[in-house]
Scaffold this active site. Structure first.
Site, short mmCIF file in Angstrom:
data_model
loop_
_atom_site.label_atom_id
_atom_site.label_comp_id
_atom_site.label_asym_id
_atom_site.label_seq_id
_atom_site.Cartn_x
_atom_site.Cartn_y
_atom_site.Cartn_z
N ASP A 11 19.42 27.85 9.36
CA ASP A 11 18.80 29.16 9.60
C ASP A 11 19.90 30.02 10.19
O ASP A 11 20.20 29.95 11.38
CB ASP A 11 17.63 29.03 10.58
CG ASP A 11 17.00 30.38 10.92
OD1 ASP A 11 17.10 31.31 10.09
OD2 ASP A 11 16.43 30.50 12.01
N GLU A 71 18.30 29.37 4.68
CA GLU A 71 17.31 30.44 4.63
C GLU A 71 18.00 31.73 4.20
O GLU A 71 19.03 32.11 4.76
CB GLU A 71 16.66 30.62 6.01
CG GLU A 71 15.53 31.62 5.98
CD GLU A 71 14.75 31.67 7.29
OE1 GLU A 71 14.62 32.78 7.85
OE2 GLU A 71 14.28 30.61 7.75
N ASP A 144 14.77 28.25 16.59
CA ASP A 144 15.74 28.46 15.52
C ASP A 144 16.16 27.12 14.90
O ASP A 144 16.38 27.04 13.70
CB ASP A 144 16.96 29.21 16.04
CG ASP A 144 16.59 30.60 16.51
OD1 ASP A 144 16.59 31.52 15.66
OD2 ASP A 144 16.29 30.77 17.69
#
EC number: 3.1.21.10
Length: 184
Positions: A11, A71, A144
């Site tokens: 991410d 992502e 996260d």
């Protein structure tokens, strides 16, 4: 011997980069680890990009992932935020591509849908589902790292599907798939 592979999920971010690793044995996944690269204390954006690249290379050299799931940036109203996020993603992708690791991008909604069945799920819902599916004892304070782990799990769930997102196997594949964007 069962078919084994390791998936690194990322991410990307310029404040916090979350990441998670799973091992796939046959049709089962096992949790390896998740963590975050904290970048808030650095003011220089180029230092942040350098650290993202170095940490991604370190993860690759330590865990030897067979694939990377990342992502994709979502489209927001703040162009500067989008640019920073795109740079962070690009640097992480460059690290993987430099080691010839196939990369697949997933939109945030696709990741949430794969994990929870709801493309609009909250970070907390995604984290709780991962906790349940992978048998995690505790969840991190910042989510996260679970977002990075979710990218890896999404990739596992989408394995064998015809259309999973944009995939790149190396620099040549990246350039070929993006020829219209590359000026010659």
């Amino acid at each position: 011997m069962a078919n084994e592979k390791i998936i690194l999920g990322i991410d990307p971010g310029t404040t916090i980069m979350g990441f998670g690793l799973i091992k796939v044995v046959g049709k089962k996944m096992e949790f390896i680890q998740m963590n975050e690269l904290l970048l808030q204390k650095y003011n220089d954006p180029y230092t942040k990009l350098k650290l993202i690249f170095e940490r991604t290379i370190e993860l690759i050299d330590t865990y030897h992932p067979d694939e990377i799931a990342i992502e994709a940036p979502f489209f927001g109203k703040n162009v500067q935020s989008m640019l920073k996020l795109g740079r962070a993603q690009g640097v992480a992708m460059a690290a993987g591509l430099s080691r010839q690791i196939p990369i697949t991008e997933y939109l945030p909604k696709k990741i949430k849908m794969a994990i929870t069945g709801n493309g609009n799920a909250s970070k907390e819902q995604v984290a709780k589902m991962l906790q349940s599916v992978l048998g995690l004892k505790t969840l991190p304070q910042n989510l996260d790292s679970t977002d990075g782990l979710a990218a890896a799990v999404c990739h596992f769930y989408n394995e064998g599907r015809v259309e999973v997102g944009k995939s790149y196997t190396g620099w040549d594949a990246f350039v070929k798939q993006n020829e219209k964007r590359v000026k010659k």
